[in-house]
Scaffold this motif. Sequence first.
Motif, PDB file in Angstrom:
ATOM      1  N   ILE A  97       0.882  -1.228  -0.216  1.00 20.89           N
ATOM      2  CA  ILE A  97      -0.055   0.017   0.069  1.00 20.89           C
ATOM      3  C   ILE A  97       0.846   1.460   0.127  1.00 20.89           C
ATOM      4  N   VAL A  98       0.524   1.827  -0.953  1.00 21.22           N
ATOM      5  CA  VAL A  98       1.264   3.556  -1.131  1.00 21.22           C
ATOM      6  C   VAL A  98       0.363   4.583  -0.602  1.00 21.22           C
ATOM      7  N   GLY A  99      -0.641   4.307  -0.610  1.00 22.45           N
ATOM      8  CA  GLY A  99      -1.704   5.486  -0.192  1.00 22.45           C
ATOM      9  C   GLY A  99      -3.112   4.708  -0.014  1.00 22.45           C
ATOM     10  N   SER A 100      -3.941   5.350   1.023  1.00 25.81           N
ATOM     11  CA  SER A 100      -5.153   4.645   1.314  1.00 25.81           C
ATOM     12  C   SER A 100      -6.155   5.847   1.816  1.00 25.81           C
ATOM     13  N   GLY A 101      -7.456   5.449   1.798  1.00 23.57           N
ATOM     14  CA  GLY A 101      -8.483   6.184   2.498  1.00 23.57           C
ATOM     15  C   GLY A 101      -9.595   5.780   2.630  1.00 23.57           C
ATOM     16  N   ARG A 102     -10.396   6.104   3.384  1.00 19.68           N
ATOM     17  CA  ARG A 102     -11.727   5.488   3.798  1.00 19.68           C
ATOM     18  C   ARG A 102     -12.800   6.866   3.573  1.00 19.68           C
ATOM     19  N   GLU A 103     -13.740   6.411   2.784  1.00 20.51           N
ATOM     20  CA  GLU A 103     -14.915   7.380   2.224  1.00 20.51           C
ATOM     21  C   GLU A 103     -16.320   6.856   2.530  1.00 20.51           C
ATOM     22  N   THR A 104     -17.149   7.852   3.153  1.00 20.58           N
ATOM     23  CA  THR A 104     -18.482   7.737   3.680  1.00 20.58           C
ATOM     24  C   THR A 104     -19.311   8.321   2.707  1.00 20.58           C
ATOM     25  N   LEU A 105     -20.018   7.411   1.952  1.00 17.20           N
ATOM     26  CA  LEU A 105     -21.119   7.994   0.688  1.00 17.20           C
ATOM     27  C   LEU A 105     -22.042   8.521   1.127  1.00 17.20           C
ATOM     28  N   PRO A 106     -22.786   9.270   0.379  1.00 16.46           N
ATOM     29  CA  PRO A 106     -24.110   9.800   0.695  1.00 16.46           C
ATOM     30  C   PRO A 106     -24.939   8.474   0.818  1.00 16.46           C
ATOM     31  N   ASN A 107     -26.371   8.536   1.323  1.00 17.90           N
ATOM     32  CA  ASN A 107     -27.246   7.764   1.585  1.00 17.90           C
ATOM     33  C   ASN A 107     -27.647   7.081   0.303  1.00 17.90           C
ATOM     34  N   ILE A 108     -27.427   5.781   0.121  1.00 18.28           N
ATOM     35  CA  ILE A 108     -28.003   5.145  -1.221  1.00 18.28           C
ATOM     36  C   ILE A 108     -29.326   4.633  -1.207  1.00 18.28           C
ATOM     37  N   PRO A 109     -30.332   5.066  -1.826  1.00 18.67           N
ATOM     38  CA  PRO A 109     -31.804   4.639  -1.952  1.00 18.67           C
ATOM     39  C   PRO A 109     -31.718   3.183  -2.311  1.00 18.67           C
ATOM     40  N   ALA A 110     -32.793   2.465  -1.965  1.00 16.03           N
ATOM     41  CA  ALA A 110     -32.841   0.886  -2.327  1.00 16.03           C
ATOM     42  C   ALA A 110     -32.786   0.767  -3.840  1.00 16.03           C
ATOM     43  N   HIS A 111     -32.072  -0.264  -4.280  1.00 16.46           N
ATOM     44  CA  HIS A 111     -31.828  -0.846  -5.468  1.00 16.46           C
ATOM     45  C   HIS A 111     -31.544   0.253  -6.533  1.00 16.46           C
ATOM     46  N   THR A 112     -30.598   1.249  -5.937  1.00 13.22           N
ATOM     47  CA  THR A 112     -29.913   1.935  -6.924  1.00 13.22           C
ATOM     48  C   THR A 112     -28.364   1.845  -6.916  1.00 13.22           C
ATOM     49  N   THR A 113     -28.003   2.524  -7.983  1.00 10.83           N
ATOM     50  CA  THR A 113     -26.360   2.477  -8.183  1.00 10.83           C
ATOM     51  C   THR A 113     -26.089   3.613  -8.527  1.00 10.83           C
ATOM     52  N   VAL A 114     -24.883   4.110  -7.687  1.00 10.60           N
ATOM     53  CA  VAL A 114     -24.198   5.393  -7.681  1.00 10.60           C
ATOM     54  C   VAL A 114     -22.625   5.348  -8.036  1.00 10.60           C
ATOM     55  N   ASP A 115     -22.357   5.988  -9.120  1.00 11.93           N
ATOM     56  CA  ASP A 115     -20.980   6.205  -9.294  1.00 11.93           C
ATOM     57  C   ASP A 115     -20.331   7.307  -8.165  1.00 11.93           C
ATOM     58  N   PHE A 116     -19.132   6.907  -7.662  1.00 10.20           N
ATOM     59  CA  PHE A 116     -18.538   7.520  -6.501  1.00 10.20           C
ATOM     60  C   PHE A 116     -17.190   7.949  -6.931  1.00 10.20           C
ATOM     61  N   LEU A 117     -16.755   9.167  -6.964  1.00  7.59           N
ATOM     62  CA  LEU A 117     -15.362   9.824  -7.412  1.00  7.59           C
ATOM     63  C   LEU A 117     -14.540   9.711  -6.157  1.00  7.59           C
ATOM     64  N   GLY A 118     -13.219   9.500  -5.865  1.00  3.67           N
ATOM     65  CA  GLY A 118     -12.626   9.661  -4.959  1.00  3.67           C
ATOM     66  C   GLY A 118     -11.228   9.911  -5.560  1.00  3.67           C
ATOM     67  N   THR A 119     -10.251  10.409  -4.426  1.00  7.27           N
ATOM     68  CA  THR A 119      -8.720  10.654  -4.693  1.00  7.27           C
ATOM     69  C   THR A 119      -8.085  10.265  -3.784  1.00  7.27           C
ATOM     70  N   LEU A 120      -6.730   9.709  -4.072  1.00  7.09           N
ATOM     71  CA  LEU A 120      -5.621   9.447  -3.141  1.00  7.09           C
ATOM     72  C   LEU A 120      -4.429  10.063  -3.722  1.00  7.09           C
ATOM     73  N   GLY A 121      -3.718  10.645  -2.992  1.00  4.07           N
ATOM     74  CA  GLY A 121      -2.269  11.272  -2.954  1.00  4.07           C
ATOM     75  C   GLY A 121      -2.420  12.605  -3.332  1.00  4.07           C
ATOM     76  N   GLY A 122      -1.321  13.252  -4.071  1.00  2.00           N
ATOM     77  CA  GLY A 122      -1.497  14.866  -4.380  1.00  2.00           C
ATOM     78  C   GLY A 122      -1.094  15.418  -3.378  1.00  2.00           C
TER      79      GLY A 122
END
Length: 252
Positions: A97-122
Amino acid sequence: MHVRTTALVTIAVLAATLTGCSSDKADSKPGHIAGDSAAVANQPSESRADVRLVWSHTGKDDSGDTGVTYVARVTNPGNSLASVAIDARALDKTGAIVGSGRETLPNIPAHTTVDFLGTLGGSFTQLTGSPAKIDVTQAKDAFGRAGAVEQPMLATSELKLTQGNRDDLFTNDPFSYDLTVKVTNSTHGDLQGMVTQQVILYNAAGQIVGGDRGSSDNAPDNLPAGMSYREEWTGIPAQGRATRAVYTVWEG
């Protein structure tokens, strides 16, 4: 304008064409769906979600620091609103591991798919090696016994996406985009303080070509339920030409 940070918190989706026309309809394609934020009246609970990496890009910011942008596609297969957290790890070619993070997503409704964008480093959390692979999984027992974090999505409308100026970029990406959007407090109470948001860019074939995340510097300190404000972004980086954007905003 928007300020880049590593924090996140509310979500709503709107697609717009590069011609500058706007749409008030949520994106209906798999992987780009956002649910009705009115569902936050239900108590969110931690549930098993389907999490998979669908896109990543390694590049440098304007300070020369290496960073990774990734998109995780997260599906809530359950029958109720879900709280989901993910663990993201940048691994070198040996698997360390050279970089890591934990992200809490917004609440996701039932039977729903969401694309979540995150970043590591910088510049803020520099990587300790060269990333060769990104690993994304759901974080287990992230919220303790209760398993509920209330981070409702907000409603958006009137999104317009236009080609921007590369001078506004914080990265070395070849394309830059700007957007404007109207954000409405669709929750059942006053919205206090900041919101956090993300934007993901797609090309004409539906492929991800870039995006960004940040916290708003112009959200009202107190936004009563049902009231709206306007958001403006500049310098959204992209690796290819974008024709539409999926915008997500949530409280926090």
